[in-house]
Motif scaffolding. Structure first.
Motif, short mmCIF file in Angstrom:
data_model
loop_
_atom_site.label_atom_id
_atom_site.label_comp_id
_atom_site.label_asym_id
_atom_site.label_seq_id
_atom_site.Cartn_x
_atom_site.Cartn_y
_atom_site.Cartn_z
N THR A 1 0.78 -1.33 0.03
CA THR A 1 -0.01 -0.01 0.05
C THR A 1 0.79 1.36 0.12
OG1 THR A 1 -0.04 -0.15 2.40
CG2 THR A 1 -2.12 -1.00 1.12
N SER A 2 1.67 1.44 -1.02
CA SER A 2 2.32 2.64 -1.10
C SER A 2 1.79 3.44 -1.79
CB SER A 2 3.73 2.36 -2.00
OG SER A 2 4.55 1.66 -1.19
N HIS A 3 1.90 4.84 -1.85
CA HIS A 3 1.31 5.87 -2.41
C HIS A 3 2.07 6.63 -3.51
CE1 HIS A 3 -1.19 5.34 1.04
NE2 HIS A 3 -2.15 6.06 0.41
N ALA A 4 1.44 7.35 -4.61
CA ALA A 4 2.05 7.98 -5.37
C ALA A 4 1.62 9.37 -5.27
CB ALA A 4 1.58 7.57 -6.98
N VAL B 1 8.89 0.17 -2.96
CA VAL B 1 9.65 -0.13 -1.72
C VAL B 1 9.20 1.15 -0.61
CG1 VAL B 1 11.95 -0.25 -0.44
CG2 VAL B 1 11.42 -1.38 -2.51
N HIS B 2 8.87 2.50 -1.41
CA HIS B 2 8.55 3.56 -0.73
C HIS B 2 7.43 4.36 -1.34
CE1 HIS B 2 12.38 3.40 1.19
NE2 HIS B 2 12.94 3.44 0.16
N ASP B 3 7.00 5.29 -0.95
CA ASP B 3 6.04 6.18 -1.59
C ASP B 3 6.93 6.71 -2.88
OD1 ASP B 3 3.92 5.57 0.25
OD2 ASP B 3 4.01 7.55 1.42
N ALA C 1 6.17 -10.62 5.68
CA ALA C 1 6.92 -10.78 4.63
C ALA C 1 7.27 -12.21 4.62
CB ALA C 1 7.98 -9.94 4.41
N GLY C 2 6.83 -13.18 3.50
CA GLY C 2 7.28 -14.24 3.78
C GLY C 2 7.62 -15.00 2.40
N VAL C 3 7.95 -16.55 2.60
CA VAL C 3 8.29 -17.35 1.38
C VAL C 3 7.14 -18.23 1.01
CG1 VAL C 3 10.10 -18.55 0.33
CG2 VAL C 3 10.74 -16.93 1.80
N HIS C 4 6.75 -18.32 0.06
CA HIS C 4 5.63 -19.35 -0.11
C HIS C 4 5.96 -20.59 0.45
CE1 HIS C 4 2.36 -21.68 -2.36
NE2 HIS C 4 1.78 -20.65 -1.97
N LEU D 1 2.02 -11.81 3.35
CA LEU D 1 1.02 -12.38 4.44
C LEU D 1 -0.01 -11.62 4.90
CD1 LEU D 1 3.70 -14.73 5.86
CD2 LEU D 1 1.88 -15.55 4.15
N GLY D 2 0.17 -10.29 4.69
CA GLY D 2 -1.00 -9.47 5.38
C GLY D 2 -0.79 -8.07 4.76
N GLU D 3 0.09 -7.36 5.80
CA GLU D 3 0.26 -5.94 5.55
C GLU D 3 1.70 -5.65 5.49
OE1 GLU D 3 -2.65 -3.30 5.85
OE2 GLU D 3 -3.76 -5.15 5.36
N ALA D 4 2.38 -6.72 4.76
CA ALA D 4 3.82 -6.26 4.59
C ALA D 4 4.15 -5.06 3.92
CB ALA D 4 4.40 -7.29 4.09
N THR D 5 5.16 -4.06 4.24
CA THR D 5 5.38 -3.00 3.43
C THR D 5 6.54 -3.65 2.20
OG1 THR D 5 7.43 -2.47 4.72
CG2 THR D 5 5.33 -1.61 5.35
N GLY D 6 6.64 -2.58 1.20
CA GLY D 6 7.68 -3.04 0.21
C GLY D 6 8.97 -3.41 0.94
N GLU D 7 9.27 -2.60 1.74
CA GLU D 7 10.63 -2.48 2.54
C GLU D 7 10.81 -3.75 3.13
OE1 GLU D 7 10.77 1.00 4.71
OE2 GLU D 7 12.98 1.13 4.48
N GLU D 8 9.84 -4.34 3.90
CA GLU D 8 10.11 -5.56 4.72
C GLU D 8 10.31 -6.56 3.71
OE1 GLU D 8 7.26 -4.64 8.57
OE2 GLU D 8 6.19 -5.07 6.54
#
Ligand SMILES: Cc1cc2nc3c(=O)[nH]c(=O)nc-3n(C[C@H](O)[C@H](O)[C@H](O)COP(=O)(O)OP(=O)(O)OC[C@H]3O[C@@H](n4cnc5c(N)ncnc54)[C@H](O)[C@@H]3O)c2cc1C
Length: 341
Positions: free
Chosen positions: A18-21, A59-61, A294-297, A307-314
């Protein structure tokens, strides 16, 4: 065309990050694309082109203007299987529509997410086939000059998950359309091991004497992919996160001494060897591991998942940890296939 501000990118990337532009525009024509680029230019904004968002990790906005290519249309350009398709068309729908119109060849590439314009960027490939084999021309808009230019297949410099658009011309062009040459009489390609094995099983179920058809390949590829890969609509992912590393024969021999089960494939016309990144990661114990959301399948060590609300950075931090572990264990740093933005 509307240019929105502080737009959420959550629904425009298959990781569901959920990054923003700062600014966002959906463009459906070359005129709209030019108008959006003019807006970016006059406001001094960095530009990011987006297709289906199935091969990117924000990874960021993004501080500039994200332009999503949403053009549509497909025209016949020759009576012998030549078609020209707008960049914003959905890739899988194109494959399906070609099949219905008896234009064969793309069926091995069924169910790959994303747009037609995004497909040549990394020369998409699956089940023994790459899109490069069928492309006759790619039409692009050059950002620097505003001119439209045609690239022949040769000029696209296609290679394994690579093209001139991903390298020298990265962020310098927008793909407007892709032309394909799809011959009706083209021999079918189902020699890729997992495809061949499944097709053999399928053939046993249908009446004797019946042959492998493009439809059978399409259906089998869809079935294998649905069973093997997580659906981004259910669990955020971008398919294979890393490229398969290509190493010298001597590096390969040295690894094989240490790891006798190491699988490998020769790279055509070279003395290089491709090693499945999934095997390296699997052996290093990465399958099913996670760092927060953040996970590996669980079935596929090459597929990173949200897996949920992971950020791009994570997700990126996890990827870096995985690549460091293959460097420590095998002396091979993995290169990302996904575009980090
Ligand atoms: C479940 C899953 C399975 C996948 N399986 C495969 C597979 O089997 N084989 C494979 O090769 N890939 C696979 N992928 C990766 C991905 O689907 C492809 O790379 C796809 O072609 C990306 O297209 P896109 O439109 O989503 O591009 P995006 O993710 O939107 O963009 C990717 C890059 O291309 C650029 N780009 C996109 N459109 C344009 C344009 N019109 N002009 C200029 N630049 C553009 C973007 O700027 C970005 O740098 C998979 C992904 C997922 C989620």
């Amino acid at each position: 065309m509307e240019i929105s501000s502080q737009a959420s990118l959550g629904q425009f990337n298959t990781f569901g990050v959920t990054s923003h532009a700062a600014h966002f525009a959906d463009v459906t024509s070359t005129e709209q694309l030019k108008a959006a680029l003019e807006f970016g230019d006059s406001n001094n904004l960095p530009i990011q082109i987006l297709g289906g968002g199935s091969n990117v990790l924000f990874v960021h906005d993004f501080p500039g203007l994200v332009i999503r290519i949403a053009s549509s249309g497909c025209e016949q350009i020759s009576t012998e299987g030549g078609i020209k398709v707008a960049a914003g068309e959905n890739w899988h729908y194109l494959v399906r529509s070609c099949l219905r119109n008896e234009l064969h060849g793309l069926e091995n590439l069924a169910l790959i997410p994303g747009t037609v314009g995004g497909a040549p960027i990394q020369n998409i490939g699956a089940y023994g086939v790459e899109i490069a084999q069928f492309i006759s021309e790619v039409e692009v808009l050059e950002l620097e000059t505003g001119k439209i230019r045609l690239f022949t297949r040769k000029e696209c410099e296609f290679a394994y998950r690579d093209s001139i658009f991903k390298n020298q011309l990265s962020n310098q062009i927008v793909v407007l359309s892709v032309s394909f040459q799809l011959n009706q009489g083209r021999p079918l390609n189902f020699s890729y091991p997992s495809l061949y094995e499944t097709i053999e099983i399928e053939l046993a179920k249908i009446p004797r004497g019946q042959e492998v058809t493009p439809q059978l390949i399409f259906d089998t590829v869809c079935r294998i992919r649905r069973a093997k890969l997580p659906d981004p609509a259910v669990i955020g992912n971008a398919g294979s996160f890393f490229k398969n590393p290509v190493v010298s024969q001597s590096k390969h021999d040295q690894l094989r001494d240490q790891f006798p089960d190491l699988p490998s494939f020769p790279v055509n016309d070279t003395d290089l060897v491709k090693i499945p990144a999934a095997w390296l990661l699997d052996q290093a114990g990465w399958r099913g591991r996670s760092r927060g959301a953040a996970g590996v399948h669980k079935d596929h060590a090459l597929v990173l998942v949200n897996l949920g609300e992971a950020t791009g950075e994570e997700i990126l931090l996890l990827a870096e940890e995985m690549s460091q572990s293959t460097l420590d264990r095998y002396g091979i740093a993995l290169e990302t296939e996904v575009r980090i933005i």
